[in-house]
Every structure is written in C-alpha cells, then in structure tokens.
Scaffold this motif. Structure first.
Motif, PDB file in Angstrom:
ATOM      1  N   ARG A 141       6.201  -1.382   0.524  1.00  0.00           N
ATOM      2  CA  ARG A 141       6.019  -2.274   1.618  1.00  0.00           C
ATOM      3  C   ARG A 141       4.849  -2.571   2.208  1.00  0.00           C
ATOM      4  O   ARG A 141       4.012  -1.508   2.377  1.00  0.00           O
ATOM      5  CB  ARG A 141       7.213  -2.032   2.773  1.00  0.00           C
ATOM      6  N   SER A 142       4.505  -3.612   2.448  1.00  0.00           N
ATOM      7  CA  SER A 142       3.158  -3.980   3.255  1.00  0.00           C
ATOM      8  C   SER A 142       3.237  -3.700   4.839  1.00  0.00           C
ATOM      9  O   SER A 142       4.301  -3.215   5.357  1.00  0.00           O
ATOM     10  CB  SER A 142       2.772  -5.300   3.028  1.00  0.00           C
ATOM     11  N   LYS A 149       5.150  -1.325   9.520  1.00  0.00           N
ATOM     12  CA  LYS A 149       5.388  -1.530   8.129  1.00  0.00           C
ATOM     13  C   LYS A 149       6.578  -2.536   8.234  1.00  0.00           C
ATOM     14  O   LYS A 149       7.464  -2.791   8.975  1.00  0.00           O
ATOM     15  CB  LYS A 149       6.180  -0.347   7.579  1.00  0.00           C
ATOM     16  N   GLN A 150       6.233  -3.645   6.942  1.00  0.00           N
ATOM     17  CA  GLN A 150       7.146  -4.756   7.111  1.00  0.00           C
ATOM     18  C   GLN A 150       8.547  -4.296   6.589  1.00  0.00           C
ATOM     19  O   GLN A 150       8.602  -3.389   5.646  1.00  0.00           O
ATOM     20  CB  GLN A 150       6.563  -5.576   6.251  1.00  0.00           C
ATOM     21  N   GLY A 151       9.480  -5.072   6.931  1.00  0.00           N
ATOM     22  CA  GLY A 151      10.824  -4.640   6.561  1.00  0.00           C
ATOM     23  C   GLY A 151      11.343  -5.103   4.959  1.00  0.00           C
ATOM     24  O   GLY A 151      12.312  -4.531   4.399  1.00  0.00           O
ATOM     25  N   THR A 152      10.428  -5.959   4.317  1.00  0.00           N
ATOM     26  CA  THR A 152      10.930  -6.343   2.859  1.00  0.00           C
ATOM     27  C   THR A 152       9.636  -6.357   2.069  1.00  0.00           C
ATOM     28  O   THR A 152       8.473  -6.070   2.533  1.00  0.00           O
ATOM     29  CB  THR A 152      11.550  -7.714   2.803  1.00  0.00           C
ATOM     30  N   ARG A 197       0.813  -1.172   0.149  1.00  0.00           N
ATOM     31  CA  ARG A 197       0.044  -0.121   0.066  1.00  0.00           C
ATOM     32  C   ARG A 197       0.885   1.300   0.049  1.00  0.00           C
ATOM     33  O   ARG A 197       0.456   2.255  -0.401  1.00  0.00           O
ATOM     34  CB  ARG A 197      -0.885   0.013   1.140  1.00  0.00           C
ATOM     35  N   CYS A 198       2.025   1.150   0.501  1.00  0.00           N
ATOM     36  CA  CYS A 198       3.109   2.482   0.644  1.00  0.00           C
ATOM     37  C   CYS A 198       3.506   2.756  -0.847  1.00  0.00           C
ATOM     38  O   CYS A 198       3.992   1.895  -1.391  1.00  0.00           O
ATOM     39  CB  CYS A 198       4.092   1.985   1.576  1.00  0.00           C
TER      40      CYS A 198
END
Length: 397
Positions: free
Chosen positions: A244-245, A264-267, A238-239
C-alpha cells in the motif's frame, strides 16, 4: 459501590440515585464539559462547529478565544480587559488556578520573542531519552537510514514487546512539535503487535537523532500573510508487506506549519498517479476543515488555497471532468478534488520534486536532502537558533 449491611431487604431491589457527578465515573467527563460549556455560552461565547473544545466570542472588534482540554484552559484574545473579565467570570463559577502567561501546556513548552512563538518539547524529549537510557548515547544527524527496509517477518522476535511499544508510544507524542519525526515513527508504529530486533534498532536510531536536537521545535512567525499553503505527496507501494502507498502532507498558515500527517492508504494502487490523487483528496478534506476553523477564529481566507504537487498527471486529472479507464475506480476521490478546484477553493500548482517539503512525510531521504527540506518546514532548534534572525531565510515558496 455497595449498600450498607442490613439496608437491603428480601425480595426488594434498590438502586442509588446520583445527585452529583462524581470524579471517576463514566459520565463524569461528559457532565463536566456540559456544565463548562453552558457557563461559557452564558458569558457570550459560541462553540466552534469545527472543534467542540474551542469557544470564541466577538464583541465590537474585540476577539476572545478559549480552548479546553479536560480541565486545562488556554485563554487568548486581542483585549486584555476582556481576558481579565473572563477569568473573573469563570472564577465565580469554578475554582481556578491562574498560571499566568502561557509557558507550558500538556508537555509543550512555549517560548516567545519578537520574531514569533516557538513550540517545543525539550523537557519531554529528555524524559524519553532518560527512560530509555540514551542520555549518553552517540547523536545521529537524521532519524532513519535512507536504505532501511523493515518488514513483519525479518529479524528475531523480541522477548519483551512492551519495551518497544512503550518507546514508540512516547515518540508518537513527540511528533506534535517535530514534524520531521512523523514518517520514521509512522514506520515503527506498524510493528507494534509483533516487534522484532531490527524494529527496535531503528527506534534506537530515532532516539539518537532526538539526542542531537532535544530542543527542536516549530516556529510560528509573528509576521506574514494569513494564507494557507499546502504541500502534498504520496509514495507508491513502498510497504513490502501490504504494497500500500502512503499519503503525506504539510499545511502552512503564512510561514507557520499548522498541520501535517503521514498515513498509509486503505487500498493498493495500480498506478503511480493513483496514490498521489488519493493523497490530494485526503488533503482537500483537511483544507476544508481548516478553512472552517479559521472562519470561527475570525480569519478571512478569500483566496483559493494553493496546493503544491510534484506530479503533473494528478494535477491534470484534477482539472479534467472526463473519467477514463484509469480513474473510474477512484471516481469518489476525483469528485472531491475537482469540486474544490471548480469552486475556487483550491488551486493546484506544480512544484519540483527536490523542493517538495512533503517528501519528508512519505520517503526515506538522505541526510543532505533531509536537511534541505527540513529548513522549509519552519523547524528550528531553540538551543542554538537565533530567534532574531530573518524568517524569510527559510525560502518557503
């Protein structure tokens, strides 16, 4: 600190030996906590391995818990005599100021009724509104517009970024008792380094929502089973800046919300199922910590934790012991979740997307859906809600 004139001699180096820890020194806080924890252990308390600021004592069915934040202490238990004896014991070692029954702690207001305990930050919320000049602003029904898209490069750069940073920093502390603000403030906090006018306008929208419900808080019901229920979700790329998700979850003990998070996820994820499975792994780590904390609080949780998810693919991956092409790169996350499932600590269950409370932590929702899911979180407005009403009216699964 300087030595007095004439004390230092030529070709001689001297240092000061510290006999007592002084307030303001680097090691002062550590020395204070070591002394306090030593006194508490001498009184029969055990320090929790899950939270080092928590001390508990079990004595023949009597339970006493003591929570420390620097020099502020909350004391609770099921025996009033033990609580009074603990106060007298601490008073014999330190200078104490007994504030009586807990009503205010670190900006959090505590209200009690027969239905349960309500935690809110009404006083702090009004201070934030006053500081920003929004006490007379027009209220808003939800914190952020559903179709709003904020990026790093759009809009005019603010001349004074400190105003935006101060506002968002104060709003972050407000999420302690208002989980419905977590996702909106998560978005705003991503632009702290170079805020622009659209970011500030979105922050003002959050303030207008706070203006409508300054007394909003969470309800910890006095009834219900002490079982953990978890709602977990994730969006997908979405970003617009990083693709990133975002991971989001909310955890309930009975009907009481006790933990929530948006991160926010790292990958970058390559499929829609991958971020959802990563969010399950993050949530399982939080579940493991909470079970350990409940064990220290003498709360037994014999049943598997119910983990509700709205994605069938992620649920199937959790029970499938075979790695294929789409899951090889998330093998570690797969092992984390599968281990909990196979050991019977976590039980994955499907929930319809429209009934998923964790959507509040991962998506921008319309006002109707936002209000419907908000009622499931145990968030109430202490100014207008009738605390004598039925808890079951919130229809949690």
């Amino acid at each position: 600190m300087k030595l007095p004139p004439g004390f230092r001699r030529k070709r001689e180096n001297r240092v000061c030996k510290l006999h007592k820890s002084l307030y303001g020194l680097k090691q002062a806080s550590r020395q204070w906590f070591l002394k306090l924890s030593g006194v508490l252990k001498a009184a029969g308390f055990n320090q929790s391995w899950s939270d080092y600021s928590l001390f508990v004592r079990h004595t023949q069915g009597r339970f006493t818990a003591l929570l420390v934040y620097v020099d502020d202490v909350i004391l609770a238990g099921n025996n009033l005599q033990d609580i009074m004896e603990t106060k007298h014991f601490l008073a014999s070692h330190f200078k104490l100021k007994d504030m009586g029954q807990l009503r205010y702690f670190l900006g959090i207001e505590v209200a009690r009724s027969k239905q349960g305990i309500v935690l809110c930050q009404q006083k702090y919320a009004l201070e934030v509104l006053e500081d920003a000049g929004f006490l007379g602003a027009k209220p808003s029904g939800f914190p952020i517009d559903q179709n709003l898209v904020l990026t790093q490069g759009e809009g005019v750069v603010l001349k004074d970024a400190s105003q935006y940073r101060r506002l968002v920093g104060r709003l972050i502390y407000l999420t302690i008792t208002r989980p419905n603000l977590v996702y909106a403030i998560h978005i705003l906090s991503q632009f702290m380094d170079n805020p622009r006018q659209p970011h500030l306008d979105a922050a003002y929208k959050v303030l207008r929502y706070v203006k409508q419900t300054p007394g909003q808080g969470i309800l910890l019901p006095s009834t219900g089973q002490l079982e953990i229920k978890v709602y977990c979700d994730a969006d997908w790329v979405r970003c617009k800046d990083t693709r990133r998700s975002t991971t989001g979850y909310c955890i309930f003990l009975g009907n009481a919300p006790i933990s929530w998070k948006t991160k926010k996820q790292g990958t970058v994820s390559r499929s829609s199922a991958e971020p959802k499975y990563r969010s399950m792994a993050t949530t399982c780590c939080e579940i493991t910590w909470l079970r350990s904390l409940l064990r220290d609080l003498n709360v037994k949780h014999a049943h598997a934790v119910k983990l509700f998810y709205d994605n069938q693919a992620a649920i199937h991956i959790a029970s499938n012991p075979v790695f294929h092409e789409r899951t090889k790169h998330i093998e570690i996350d797969c092992h984390v979740v599968r281990e909990k499932v196979q050991r019977g600590l976590v039980k994955t269950m499907h929930i319809r997307t429209k009934e998923q409370p964790a959507d509040l932590f991962t998506k921008l929702l319309g006002s109707k859906q936002f209000s419907a899911l908000l009622s499931k979180l145990g968030v109430i407005n202490i100014q207008y809600s009738n605390l004598r009403g039925s808890i079951e009216e919130r229809n949690l699964i």
